[in-house]
Enzyme design. Sequence first.
Site, PDB file in Angstrom:
ATOM      1  N   HIS A 105     -27.945 -10.918  12.441  1.00  0.00           N
ATOM      2  CA  HIS A 105     -28.270  -9.482  12.386  1.00  0.00           C
ATOM      3  C   HIS A 105     -29.700  -9.219  11.932  1.00  0.00           C
ATOM      4  CE1 HIS A 105     -27.143  -9.734   8.003  1.00  0.00           C
ATOM      5  NE2 HIS A 105     -28.100  -8.821   7.911  1.00  0.00           N
ATOM      6  N   ASP A 135     -22.711 -14.719  12.540  1.00  0.00           N
ATOM      7  CA  ASP A 135     -23.936 -14.131  11.982  1.00  0.00           C
ATOM      8  C   ASP A 135     -24.959 -15.203  11.618  1.00  0.00           C
ATOM      9  OD1 ASP A 135     -25.590 -12.042  11.317  1.00  0.00           O
ATOM     10  OD2 ASP A 135     -24.800 -11.785   9.298  1.00  0.00           O
ATOM     11  N   GLY A 206     -32.612  -7.281   2.590  1.00  0.00           N
ATOM     12  CA  GLY A 206     -33.778  -8.156   2.587  1.00  0.00           C
ATOM     13  C   GLY A 206     -33.420  -9.571   2.165  1.00  0.00           C
ATOM     14  N   ASN A 207     -32.325  -9.718   1.415  1.00  0.00           N
ATOM     15  CA  ASN A 207     -31.818 -11.049   1.066  1.00  0.00           C
ATOM     16  C   ASN A 207     -31.096 -11.709   2.232  1.00  0.00           C
ATOM     17  OD1 ASN A 207     -31.505 -10.116  -2.226  1.00  0.00           O
ATOM     18  ND2 ASN A 207     -32.099 -12.218  -1.748  1.00  0.00           N
ATOM     19  N   SER A 208     -30.690 -10.921   3.218  1.00  0.00           N
ATOM     20  CA  SER A 208     -29.909 -11.444   4.342  1.00  0.00           C
ATOM     21  C   SER A 208     -30.617 -12.620   4.998  1.00  0.00           C
ATOM     22  CB  SER A 208     -29.674 -10.349   5.376  1.00  0.00           C
ATOM     23  OG  SER A 208     -28.823  -9.359   4.867  1.00  0.00           O
ATOM     24  N   GLY A 264      -5.126 -18.129  23.682  1.00  0.00           N
ATOM     25  CA  GLY A 264      -4.519 -16.981  24.349  1.00  0.00           C
ATOM     26  C   GLY A 264      -3.271 -16.460  23.684  1.00  0.00           C
ATOM     27  N   ILE A 267      -1.828 -12.773  17.034  1.00  0.00           N
ATOM     28  CA  ILE A 267      -1.112 -13.188  15.833  1.00  0.00           C
ATOM     29  C   ILE A 267      -1.110 -12.073  14.808  1.00  0.00           C
ATOM     30  CG2 ILE A 267      -1.572 -15.647  16.120  1.00  0.00           C
ATOM     31  CD1 ILE A 267      -3.871 -15.352  14.143  1.00  0.00           C
TER      32      ILE A 267
END
Length: 473
Positions: A105, A135, A206-208, A264, A267
């Site tokens: 992201h 991510d 900003g830490n991401s 497929g 659950i």
Amino acid sequence: MSVQKLIASAMLAAVVVSGPVYAAEARVLPDFTQIVEQEGKAVVNISTTQTVRETINAVPEEFNGDPFFEFFRRFAPPQQQERKERSLGSGFIVSADGYVMTNSHVVARADEITVTLGDKRTFKARLVGSDARTDVALLKINASHLPVAHIGSSANLKVGEWVLAIGSPFGFENSVTSGIVSAKGRSLPDENYVPFIQTDAAVNPGNSGGPLFNLKGEVVGINSQIYSRSGGFMGISFAIPIDVAVKVADQLKSEGKVSRGRIGVAIQELSPELAASFGLASPNGALINSVEKDGPADKAGLRAGDIVLKIDGQPVESSADMPRLIGAMRPGKPVAVEVWRNRARRVVTVVLAELKDEAPSIAEREFRQPQKPAEPQGENLSAIGLSLVELTPAQLKRLGIDYGLLVRKVSGPAERVGMAAGDVIVGVGSEPLKNPRQLREALNAARKGGTVALQVLRRGVTLFVPLTVEEGK
């Protein structure tokens, strides 16, 4: 020695002897300085630029309806305007020749990516690949002899262990925060492929993409998300386990994308009531509530009502484990799936297919509300709060089922477990429903507080509902 001194000496000795061994160690806080000095050099700042195109009306909206401005509107069509959006994030170098890991992201839809090293050098970065499901993204800069972060293992991480986050919160480069591991294996909404590490290390925008270190100076996670009601840190942050991230990065580097397995099935979580109705002692496993026709699971013989206990020998503790385990395997691989069926264990071999982004899930199939039959044959189960009617052949064909009972009214025990008018009962336990008598027999067999698992079709999705038959009903 006085009596008072003897008593005081004895009490002190008792405290020293009976106190926990780690009490003295707990008073000594860890020193993070060496980790910051040695590993902080591999942490980078990532800035992105994205061009956003938007339409602007030549006449302001507040003048809508004004005859004078409406005249000009005819000859002044909407105009396209471009603007630049900038964002900041973090990352860390994983190879001396310029590969950098970060969050997907952070670089999503970026037109330009700039990586700034700890020594202030800046480089334009190329996006090697990104995976939105985990991510994780991998970048490449044209540089050599770079400092490299040491990669550890998140599998060895323990709850309560000290961890250290380095990143650029709000653009403040190389900011260091610390905390402990609060939990492991956290499941978050819409995040099916990552068993997140929860920490209380302060993480902010900003830490991401920045690294999460253990006390050995090894990267054990990638800081990814925070739980916040204010937009800022509130004591709960989540990191992607490095074991998951490395596997994704390796595929991105070699293939530019991530290939995942699928079998497929749809659950649901197994509750204690559902587990009891299927004869399981504990609610561990993933309950299959529908199987895709002609999919890998269907071809292997899996069916609705099976409870998945293990996948390739790895235990499935909850429904959240199953997408991670299957998704981590390559398409085409034969996988041994251990299931609970008819109160016994059995193993089914399933050959994985590839998970496609564009493939609709079972839950996304179109559902049409069945119309009221012209001459329905009613079934009144007032003891459990259900009023049912059989569906006509046309309705069954429209829903793609062989038989079903439409719930017209609901009250009492059925209402308390969440059943609603419009639900269609299509199965009892792991067996498909064939007639009302089958349902009555199952309810009679579960008298005196027993539980029956009803397979219900609701808005195109099938699920199991545990219905307890109250004693004396």
